[in-house]
Motif scaffolding. Structure first.
Motif, PDB file in Angstrom:
ATOM      1  N   TRP A   4      -4.967 -16.779 -68.567  1.00 26.68           N
ATOM      2  CA  TRP A   4      -5.445 -17.539 -67.395  1.00 26.68           C
ATOM      3  C   TRP A   4      -4.318 -18.399 -66.825  1.00 26.68           C
ATOM      4  O   TRP A   4      -3.545 -19.005 -67.567  1.00 26.68           O
ATOM      5  CB  TRP A   4      -6.620 -18.423 -67.806  1.00 26.68           C
ATOM      6  N   ASN A   5      -4.230 -18.432 -65.488  1.00 25.28           N
ATOM      7  CA  ASN A   5      -3.225 -19.258 -64.827  1.00 25.28           C
ATOM      8  C   ASN A   5      -3.722 -20.706 -64.785  1.00 25.28           C
ATOM      9  O   ASN A   5      -4.667 -21.028 -64.084  1.00 25.28           O
ATOM     10  CB  ASN A   5      -2.965 -18.720 -63.422  1.00 25.28           C
ATOM     11  N   LYS A   6      -3.030 -21.562 -65.538  1.00 20.47           N
ATOM     12  CA  LYS A   6      -3.497 -22.950 -65.642  1.00 20.47           C
ATOM     13  C   LYS A   6      -2.978 -23.819 -64.512  1.00 20.47           C
ATOM     14  O   LYS A   6      -3.310 -25.008 -64.440  1.00 20.47           O
ATOM     15  CB  LYS A   6      -3.063 -23.537 -66.986  1.00 20.47           C
ATOM     16  N   ASP A   7      -2.137 -23.291 -63.634  1.00 23.88           N
ATOM     17  CA  ASP A   7      -1.594 -24.093 -62.541  1.00 23.88           C
ATOM     18  C   ASP A   7      -2.485 -24.084 -61.304  1.00 23.88           C
ATOM     19  O   ASP A   7      -2.187 -24.767 -60.324  1.00 23.88           O
ATOM     20  CB  ASP A   7      -0.201 -23.564 -62.161  1.00 23.88           C
ATOM     21  N   THR A   8      -3.540 -23.316 -61.282  1.00 22.59           N
ATOM     22  CA  THR A   8      -4.419 -23.242 -60.106  1.00 22.59           C
ATOM     23  C   THR A   8      -5.342 -24.450 -60.077  1.00 22.59           C
ATOM     24  O   THR A   8      -5.755 -24.977 -61.124  1.00 22.59           O
ATOM     25  CB  THR A   8      -5.260 -21.960 -60.151  1.00 22.59           C
TER      26      THR A   8
END
Length: 261
Positions: free
Chosen positions: A143-147
């Motif tokens: 999962w992209n945690k920067d979104t």
């Protein structure tokens, strides 16, 4: 002789003539039937059921028999002359149909599908991983945690205030009835409306005025009566202007008054 007696006499003569003609027409059939009955009662001859034979000719099995005598024997075998025009394998026209000679049936050899041998490479055994991660863990790891998601601030919906006139199907009135503001303010003091007011306009051809019926109350009787009075005044003063699109003066319609006060 009276006309009635003469008419009766003529009728009897016509009936007698008709009976006589009917008897004369049936006499030949009765005679034929009697003749056939006598023939059937006669004893059968010894050779009645046998084909005709020529007793003055030499035997059919005689050697070197004349072909004309043989033809007579063959003709006698027919017994019934109509057999030569009927389908008969021995004497009928099917005797002269050319027959197809029997054909030798050749047995085909059995076909065997070709056999192909394929060699598969040997796959070495590999032990399975015992510490495999679950689907949820794989999704969390990838999962992209920067979104991040920014939602706008919720806006407060301001509900319109006033009195709204529609039909029971939600159609807005073109020329809604006018309410007396002074009476409306006095009626509100007796209680806030809890629902809508439904008023039915039923045109009656036997009455000079349209019938107005209160079908549902909003909970405040004064507001209900004020709406009924406004509808009555609108019908009297509308003239050629309709209250709503497609309004027919001969069809009943139900108006809904939404009190948003």
């Amino acid at each position: 002789m009276t006309p009635k007696t003469q008419e009766k006499k003529d009728y009897c003569l016509r009936m007698a003539a008709a009976i006589a003609v009917a008897v004369l027409l049936h006499v030949p059939f009765l005679l034929v039937k009697a003749k056939n009955g006598n023939i059937q009662n006669q004893p059968h001859d010894l050779f009645a059921n046998q084909s005709p034979r020529a007793f003055l000719f030499p035997s059919r099995n005689t050697k070197n028999l004349d072909k004309n005598i043989l033809a007579i024997y063959e003709w006698a075998d027919f017994d019934d002359p109509t057999v030569i025009i009927h389908p008969n394998p021995d004497y009928g026209f099917t005797k002269f149909i050319p027959k197809t000679p029997p054909q030798e049936v050749v047995q085909l050899p059995e076909v065997e599908p070709p056999r192909t041998e394929k060699s598969f490479p040997e796959i070495p055994d590999r032990p399975l991983e015992a510490n495999a991660r679950s689907t949820a863990e794989n999704i969390q790891a990838a999962w992209n945690k920067d979104t991040h998601l920014t939602l706008p601030a919720p806006q407060r919906i301001v509900r319109p205030r006033g009195v709204f006139w529609t039909t029971e199907y939600g159609t807005k009135l073109i020329n809604p009835p006018k309410l007396d503001e002074e009476k409306q303010n006095l009626a509100i003091l007796k209680g806030t409306p809890k629902s809508v007011t439904k008023i039915e306009i039923d045109p009656n051809p036997n009455l000079p005025l349209k019938r107005i019926v209160l079908r549902e109350s909003c909970g405040n009787k004064d507001l209900d009566m004020l709406a009924v009075e406004a509808v009555r005044n609108a019908l009297e003063n509308s003239g050629d202007k309709p209250l709503l699109p497609g309004f027919s003066p001969t069809q009943p319609v139900t108006l809904v008054v939404d009190w948003r006060l």
